[in-house]
Design a protein around this motif. Structure first.
Motif, PDB file in Angstrom:
ATOM      1  N   GLU B 225      -2.020  -9.529 -10.107  1.00 53.68           N
ATOM      2  CA  GLU B 225      -3.198  -8.985  -9.439  1.00 53.68           C
ATOM      3  C   GLU B 225      -2.840  -7.805  -8.535  1.00 53.68           C
ATOM      4  O   GLU B 225      -3.726  -7.179  -7.973  1.00 53.68           O
ATOM      5  CB  GLU B 225      -3.825 -10.068  -8.559  1.00 53.68           C
ATOM      6  N   ARG B 227      -1.335  -4.210  -7.104  1.00 52.61           N
ATOM      7  CA  ARG B 227      -1.012  -2.831  -7.426  1.00 52.61           C
ATOM      8  C   ARG B 227       0.184  -2.444  -6.583  1.00 52.61           C
ATOM      9  O   ARG B 227       0.175  -2.614  -5.367  1.00 52.61           O
ATOM     10  CB  ARG B 227      -2.192  -1.905  -7.106  1.00 52.61           C
ATOM     11  N   THR B 229       2.949   0.205  -5.069  1.00 55.06           N
ATOM     12  CA  THR B 229       3.142   1.614  -4.776  1.00 55.06           C
ATOM     13  C   THR B 229       4.454   1.783  -4.023  1.00 55.06           C
ATOM     14  O   THR B 229       4.671   1.104  -3.020  1.00 55.06           O
ATOM     15  CB  THR B 229       1.998   2.141  -3.893  1.00 55.06           C
ATOM     16  N   ARG B 247      -3.665  -5.969  -3.012  1.00 52.03           N
ATOM     17  CA  ARG B 247      -4.688  -6.558  -3.856  1.00 52.03           C
ATOM     18  C   ARG B 247      -6.040  -6.066  -3.361  1.00 52.03           C
ATOM     19  O   ARG B 247      -6.425  -6.340  -2.227  1.00 52.03           O
ATOM     20  CB  ARG B 247      -4.650  -8.082  -3.784  1.00 52.03           C
ATOM     21  N   VAL B 248      -6.717  -5.325  -4.214  1.00 56.97           N
ATOM     22  CA  VAL B 248      -8.025  -4.737  -3.957  1.00 56.97           C
ATOM     23  C   VAL B 248      -8.015  -3.908  -2.675  1.00 56.97           C
ATOM     24  O   VAL B 248      -7.858  -2.700  -2.723  1.00 56.97           O
ATOM     25  CB  VAL B 248      -9.134  -5.795  -3.927  1.00 56.97           C
ATOM     26  N   ASP B 249      -8.168  -4.526  -1.520  1.00 56.49           N
ATOM     27  CA  ASP B 249      -8.239  -3.729  -0.302  1.00 56.49           C
ATOM     28  C   ASP B 249      -7.391  -4.331   0.806  1.00 56.49           C
ATOM     29  O   ASP B 249      -7.676  -4.154   1.967  1.00 56.49           O
ATOM     30  CB  ASP B 249      -9.692  -3.588   0.154  1.00 56.49           C
ATOM     31  N   ARG B 250      -6.364  -5.072   0.421  1.00 58.39           N
ATOM     32  CA  ARG B 250      -5.519  -5.677   1.436  1.00 58.39           C
ATOM     33  C   ARG B 250      -4.056  -5.553   1.034  1.00 58.39           C
ATOM     34  O   ARG B 250      -3.717  -5.788  -0.130  1.00 58.39           O
ATOM     35  CB  ARG B 250      -5.860  -7.154   1.609  1.00 58.39           C
ATOM     36  N   THR B 642      -1.217   9.813   2.462  1.00 64.49           N
ATOM     37  CA  THR B 642      -0.038  10.397   1.857  1.00 64.49           C
ATOM     38  C   THR B 642       0.635  11.289   2.889  1.00 64.49           C
ATOM     39  O   THR B 642      -0.035  11.867   3.727  1.00 64.49           O
ATOM     40  CB  THR B 642      -0.464  11.208   0.626  1.00 64.49           C
ATOM     41  N   ARG B 656       3.274   7.107   0.282  1.00 70.82           N
ATOM     42  CA  ARG B 656       2.203   7.312  -0.694  1.00 70.82           C
ATOM     43  C   ARG B 656       1.030   6.394  -0.414  1.00 70.82           C
ATOM     44  O   ARG B 656       1.206   5.281   0.069  1.00 70.82           O
ATOM     45  CB  ARG B 656       2.714   7.055  -2.105  1.00 70.82           C
ATOM     46  N   ARG B 657      -0.139   6.884  -0.774  1.00 70.90           N
ATOM     47  CA  ARG B 657      -1.343   6.080  -0.584  1.00 70.90           C
ATOM     48  C   ARG B 657      -1.284   4.871  -1.494  1.00 70.90           C
ATOM     49  O   ARG B 657      -1.163   5.000  -2.707  1.00 70.90           O
ATOM     50  CB  ARG B 657      -2.576   6.911  -0.925  1.00 70.90           C
ATOM     51  N   PRO B 660      -7.159   2.126  -1.346  1.00 74.95           N
ATOM     52  CA  PRO B 660      -8.258   3.000  -0.937  1.00 74.95           C
ATOM     53  C   PRO B 660      -8.434   2.956   0.568  1.00 74.95           C
ATOM     54  O   PRO B 660      -8.220   1.918   1.191  1.00 74.95           O
ATOM     55  CB  PRO B 660      -9.472   2.408  -1.657  1.00 74.95           C
ATOM     56  N   PRO B 661      -8.769   4.083   1.148  1.00 72.86           N
ATOM     57  CA  PRO B 661      -8.911   4.108   2.603  1.00 72.86           C
ATOM     58  C   PRO B 661     -10.026   3.195   3.081  1.00 72.86           C
ATOM     59  O   PRO B 661     -10.994   2.952   2.361  1.00 72.86           O
ATOM     60  CB  PRO B 661      -9.235   5.567   2.913  1.00 72.86           C
ATOM     61  N   GLU B 670      -6.973  14.725   8.109  1.00 77.28           N
ATOM     62  CA  GLU B 670      -8.351  15.118   7.784  1.00 77.28           C
ATOM     63  C   GLU B 670      -9.150  15.351   9.060  1.00 77.28           C
ATOM     64  O   GLU B 670      -9.957  16.280   9.145  1.00 77.28           O
ATOM     65  CB  GLU B 670      -9.021  14.021   6.946  1.00 77.28           C
ATOM     66  N   SER B 687      -4.893  18.805   0.793  1.00 75.89           N
ATOM     67  CA  SER B 687      -4.154  17.546   0.751  1.00 75.89           C
ATOM     68  C   SER B 687      -2.923  17.705   1.626  1.00 75.89           C
ATOM     69  O   SER B 687      -2.568  18.830   2.005  1.00 75.89           O
ATOM     70  CB  SER B 687      -3.741  17.227  -0.683  1.00 75.89           C
ATOM     71  N   PRO B 688      -2.254  16.596   1.941  1.00 78.46           N
ATOM     72  CA  PRO B 688      -1.017  16.713   2.719  1.00 78.46           C
ATOM     73  C   PRO B 688       0.014  17.618   2.044  1.00 78.46           C
ATOM     74  O   PRO B 688       0.842  18.216   2.720  1.00 78.46           O
ATOM     75  CB  PRO B 688      -0.528  15.268   2.814  1.00 78.46           C
TER      76      PRO B 688
END
Lengths: 201, 745, 192
Positions: B225, B227, B229, B247-250, B642, B656-657, B660-661, B670, B687-688
């Motif tokens: 499950e 991702r 990076t 995982r998703v947003d955590r 990033t 690296r990102r 999602p923010p 930004e 971008s950076p």
């Protein structure tokens, strides 16, 4: 010419007497094929504990990424499933789901099945994300005598084990080296320990 | 690095018909791995000596008696012929796996390791299809906590001893032991010593099965499950390479991503489990503006307009900016640029150690800060002969460096700890000197005095400056070992011995903690240690080095990018230095812009912040400083943006990102871009990377830097190629290589 | 994850699932119509009833769902019972769009144009997983939910939905029209 008209009309007259093929749907439901896969149902054991142990295998098997689970640990105070782990969150996004039944095949405890329910359309997409409370069959609804409420419930889901089954799942049987044994971890909590086990405590 | 590999003879052998050439001393398993042949194994770990405990890595070697042999303990010999897939080998592997599975529970569906478990994988690839064992398995109480963060499930243990060997050999800490014998062998907790190592997370990562699991990751997800990076740990200045698993947003865990030059494949618990701030549900999601004395949620446009409008009403001298040691290089650069170009002020600083400015150097005439940095390499520590920790506690502050020091000790280094506070490494140090807090600088001068008095100096620097040395020794005449020894209750002879060993060593490493320089009495510590290093030729030698150990992930980056009142990016001197950190907080400015820092922590009276006319805070949470702010802008964490971090040896590494923010929050760069455009700067950074390109052209230290060049393992920028010999001192152009002593008292 | 920076803004059709299912961000929709129109209320009810009983779908079969859509209009399921048998090839004569199948990014402007060409009042049924959210085609080529380009009134899950599932969704739409619920906001023309 007249011949053709008579021929055509005779067909019409013949068909007039026959019952139309149309299923007048909202009032009358067509009987679904035996292997029809509709909405998911999460099942319970006969003692009310949930079959789902939150193992994520259905989510892993899902080709559409429609299942979202968050697992948590059972405590003695609050026991949800027989093993160590249960699904605190179990969401099925019906919009993503393609009703392929892979989740049903992947499930190691027979917790999730696809049933006959198909009236799912909604005005709001967020309503089509079914949460665990909606998916779970009610306590006591698992079976009504010979007539199972759902095809996945205890009486219908799995054929009864043969009379003399091999003991494949470790069961809680006594102690080892003075340590109390733990319950069957995976959670096939309702399998009966093999009485003819060659090792007796 | 600098490992003498050239003169090791090579050995030719054949594995499964493939010709392999490896250095002598390699074990067969490693040779097969290099040839791309997988041999299943559990007990082997590339960073630890072979053991031969798991009996999994069987191979058949021609002309060796009693096949099969364990490939992890057999060294290669010339002309060896190895077979890894004969019937005998397959049968042996199947047998081992069948035995392992006799007692291993089949709870894979709920095991945290399931999906990345070596026992699962190897059983699938090499194991027997079914078990003949139909008796009951042994059971233990399910997970028992072996430490605050680690749980042990003894049923699942296959006794490969990786964890025990790590704690005993690599981390050299007590806690885990092997209990019992024979089939009862299992990992247990030492009843006499708790397993409270800061490296305990490594045992979880290296456990081939789910026996050791992390409490924070327990039942959180399954490996498929996640991702993954590649990124850099934001915990401290070492800059260990990590893999951020989201995982998703955590963020659910950080795993080590071996970089032999920096982390050697390890991570500390502080970094590994320090991601809670990213997942914090209390993070700011909406900009806040103070209206009628209360912080109210507003839109981004309104908040940014408020910032620009408030700052524009103040004159340049009234505005100050406080940067952070946690933001990326790009953001630090943009922060000082917006203050210097947009608001025309040099009032810009961050919380850092005390480093003497070059203006104290009478002869060169340069002003401004110098590029203070650890002049050695982290990897060079492995082969250092002498390691002096002068008021540094890597175990707490830069933990992975502590493992490097322990590796050096295994390689024969000698460790001297001179500090005011006891530390965990005292136990294994060869010499421990307890001094009073603030006495580190005096110790450094004493050691220098001994070097000068006993004519122990060496190296080009000392030769060029020999005439000055007599005068220099004259100034240090008060710092005789006898006087200092009495002052601190030490033995004078010990101090002399330390000085002599530093001067005589083939590579001595002298390090101090950045924050030690902030204690009273240590204001000149940085310069004193550099003097000592220069005189004993320990600045540019391989395996040697002197310098500060910085505190935070981008402490050095913030300095390099010029978040300092007296220098522009790359330590270019400024004609008119601005106010420093203490002066700005002490009421020197009327408007303060704080990016990612919490200066209220360092103030005796944080309520003084309320007196500011304008306080703008960019942060992830409502910090103590933000409570007083007029505008609070929600920022993003390292996992959501990033950029690049510069670690303590000036290795620039890409962040690296990974996910999602957070909806509503924006990255610091930004925010800076948006405010910059409202101040009329017309910034077009998309971008950076665009900022990196500008840094590459405008900061001499980072010339030609590109994100592509950083790769996955980072680059020691400006240390590449022929410039390495010059070391750091010539890089900034502040100190000529043959110049005078950086500091004359 | 490459070395090159990720794009700054999210692709509106970003294929990866970036939020939990429980948090799927959607536009607010179907706000109750609170117009206090006393005189014409009963008339509008009659009009709404009439509209609900004579929905003319535009032909928009894009993929396998279209087969089931055709089956729904054939004799066994007979969508004509609800007055919707007249599938029109021209959007000018249609007031219902059944998006049956996955909409590729290339097809998106066409879908939008056909929708724009339909006269008001008009409704949209998103039929099947692909049209509703991309389904298994979680990739760059497929619009991840046709509600990203046109306002969708009814979502019908299934892959493909059986004719009954479509008819159930269709009945839901009729019910919605009869209740006088407004259409969801147009995603391409955000209201202030």
């Amino acid at each position: 010419m007249a011949n053709e008209i008579i021929k055509g009309l005779s067909r019409t007259l013949r068909e007039m007497g026959r019952k139309p093929t149309t299923v007048s749907y909202p009032e009358q439901h067509r009987s679904q094929p035996a292997r029809y896969r509709g909405r998911h149902v999460l099942h319970r054991y006969e003692n009310g504990l949930e079959r789902c142990v939150g193992c994520f295998l259905c989510a892993g098997a899902c080709p559409a990424d429609a299942i979202y689970i968050e697992a948590e640990e059972n405590s003695e105070a609050q026991r949800v499933s027989p093993g160590e782990r249960f699904a605190r969150v179990f969401d099925v996004n019906m919009l993503r789901c393609i009703f392929c039944g892979y989740c049903q095949q992947a499930c190691p405890t027979g917790a999730i099945t696809l049933e006959k329910e198909y009236e799912l359309a909604s005005l709001r997409p967020e309503d089509l994300i079914y949460h665990k409370e909606q998916l779970l069959e009610a306590v006591g609804e698992q079976h009504h005598g010979d007539n199972p409420a759902t095809i996945g419930s205890n009486t219908a889901w799995q054929p009864q084990p043969p009379a003399d089954p091999p003991l494949t799942i470790p069961q809680q049987r006594g102690t080892f080296d003075g340590q109390a044994a733990s319950a069957a971890a995976v959670g096939q909590g309702n399998l009966i320990p093999d009485p003819s086990s060659p090792i007796q405590d | 690095m600098s490992q003498p590999t050239n003169d090791v003879p090579m050995v030719n052998l054949t594995i499964d018909g493939r010709q392999v050439t490896v250095p002598k001393g390699t074990v067969v398993w490693k040779a097969a791995q290099l040839a791309g042949i997988e041999i299943p194994i559990y007990c082997y770990h590339p960073k630890m000596p072979p053991l031969g405990a798991c009996r999994m890595c069987f191979v058949e070697i021609e002309k060796m008696p009693k096949p099969p042999q364990t490939s992890c303990t057999t060294e290669v010999t010339e002309g060896m012929v190895v077979h890894t897939d004969t019937e005998l080998v397959k049968k042996a592997r199947q047998g081992t796996l069948e035995f392992l599975l006799i007692n291993h529970p089949l709870d894979c569906p709920i095991c945290d390791k399931g999906g990345e478990c070596e026992l699962q994988d190897f059983t699938l690839r090499y194991g027997p299809g079914a078990s003949r064992f139909d008796l009951k398995k042994r059971h233990f109480q399910k997970p028992i906590p072996v430490s605050e963060n680690v749980l042990l499930d003894r049923e699942r243990c296959i006794a490969c001893q990786r964890c025990v060997r790590f704690t005993q050999d690599i981390a050299r800490e007590p806690g885990l032991i092997m209990e019992e014998r024979g089939f009862r062998t299992m990992v247990g907790v030492d009843p006499n010593a708790p397993f409270d190592s800061i490296f305990s997370g490594n045992t979880v990562e290296m456990c081939p099965v789910g026996a050791l699991t992390a409490k924070s990751y327990r039942f959180m997800t399954r490996p498929w499950e996640l991702r993954r990076t590649p990124s850099v740990c934001p915990g401290c200045a070492v800059g260990c390479n990590v893999r951020v698993d989201v995982r998703v947003d955590r963020v659910l865990r950080l795993m080590s991503r071996t970089n032999d030059a920096i982390d050697d494949g390890w991570l500390c618990d502080r970094g590994r489990w320090g991601y809670a701030a990213v997942n914090d549900p209390d993070r700011l999601r909406v900009p806040l503006v103070r209206k009628n004395g209360e912080l109210r949620e507003v839109t981004w446009d309104e908040a940014l307009d408020a910032v620009a409008q408030r700052l524009r009403t103040l004159s340049p001298a009234q505005i100050g900016g406080i940067g952070s040691t946690h933001t990326t290089n790009e953001e630090a650069y943009l922060f000082q640029k917006i203050l210097r170009d947009g608001l025309k002020t040099n009032n810009i600083d961050h919380f850092h150690g005390v480093f003497p400015a070059a203006s104290m150097n009478a002869s060169s005439g340069a002003t401004g800060a110098m590029p203070w940095v650890f002049t050695g390499t982290i990897a060079g520590l492995d082969h250092a002969q002498e390691i002096i920790l002068l008021g540094a506690d890597p175990y707490q502050q830069q933990p992975v460096l502590d493992l490097r020091i322990k590796k050096a000790l295994r390689n024969g280094a000698r460790l001297t700890v001179i500090s005011a506070e006891p530390s965990r490494i005292d136990r294994i140090a060869h010499r421990v000197m307890r001094i009073k807090s603030g006495g580190e600088a005096a110790i450094a001068r004493t050691l220098t005095q001994v070097v000068v008095a006993e004519h122990l100096w060496r190296g080009t620097f000392a030769e060029v400056n020999e005439t000055q040395l007599a005068r220099y020794g004259e100034r240090l005449k008060d710092y005789t070992p006898e006087r200092i020894a009495i002052a601190f209750g030490l033995e004078a002879e010990d101090l002399r011995t330390v000085a002599r060993t530093i001067a005589g060593a083939h590579g001595a490493v002298i390090v101090y903690d950045e924050m030690t320089t902030r204690t009273t009495g240590n204001e000149t510590l940085a310069a004193d240690v550099l003097d000592l290093g220069l005189l004993t030729d320990n600045v540019t030698q391989p395996n040697a080095g002197v310098g500060p150990l910085f505190s935070d992930a981008n402490s050095l980056g913030a300095r390099d990018m010029g978040v300092l009142p007296d220098v522009a990016p790359g330590y270019r001197a400024l004609a008119k230095p601005g106010l420093d950190y203490a002066a700005m907080l002490g009421g020197g400015v009327r408007g303060l812009w704080v990016m990612g820092a919490d200066p209220a922590r360092h103030m005796s009276d944080p309520a003084a912040l309320a007196k500011l006319e304008t306080l703008v805070v960019q942060d992830m949470r409502l910090t103590a400083t933000a409570q007083y702010a007029h505008v609070v802008l929600p920022a993003l964490s390292y996992a959501e943006k990033t950029g690049s971090f510069t670690n303590l040896e000036r290795c620039v590494q890409a962040v690296r990102r990974a996910m999602p923010p957070l909806p509503g929050a924006r990255a610091d760069w930004e925010i800076l871009r948006a405010v910059g455009n409202r101040l009329g700067l017309n910034w077009t950074y998309r971008s950076p990377s665009d900022i990196t390109k500008e840094i590459a052209t405008s900061v001499p230290l980072y010339a030609d830097l590109t994100r592509e060049a950083l790769g996955s393992q980072g680059q020691r920028w400006n240390f590449a190629g022929g410039r390495e010999a010059d070391g750091v001192l010539s890089d900034g152009g502040q100190l000529p290589a043959n110049g005078s002593l950086p500091l004359s008292h | 994850m490459g070395l090159i920076d990720e794009p700054l803004r999210m692709n509106p059709w970003e294929p990866v699932q970036i939020t939990t299912n429980t948090q799927t961000p959607r536009m607010p929709r179907n706000v109750e119509n609170h117009s206090a129109n006393i005189l014409l209320t009963q008339v509008s009810k009659l009009v709404d009833w009439g509209r609900s009983q004579s929905l003319w779908p535009a032909l928009f079969g894009l993929a396998c769902c279209a087969i089931e859509m055709m089956a729904a209009s054939a004799s066994r399921f007979d969508i004509a019972r609800f007055g919707a048998e007249v599938f029109r090839a021209s959007p000018r004569q249609a007031d219902l769009m059944i998006v049956a199948g996955r909409v590729s990014v290339k097809m998106a402007p066409v879908v939008r144009q056909i929708y724009d060409q339909m006269p008001d009042p008009k409704w949209v049924i998103s039929m099947g997983a692909c049209a509703s959210c991309g389904g298994v085609f979680n990739n760059y080529a497929i619009v991840q939910g046709v509600d990203k380009i046109i306002p969708v009134d009814i979502f019908v899950p299934g892959c493909p939905p059986t004719p009954e599932m479509l008819l159930y969704g269709f009945n839901q739409l009729q019910e919605k029209i009869r209740q006088g619920l407004p259409n969801p906001p147009d995603p391409m023309r955000p209201t202030a």
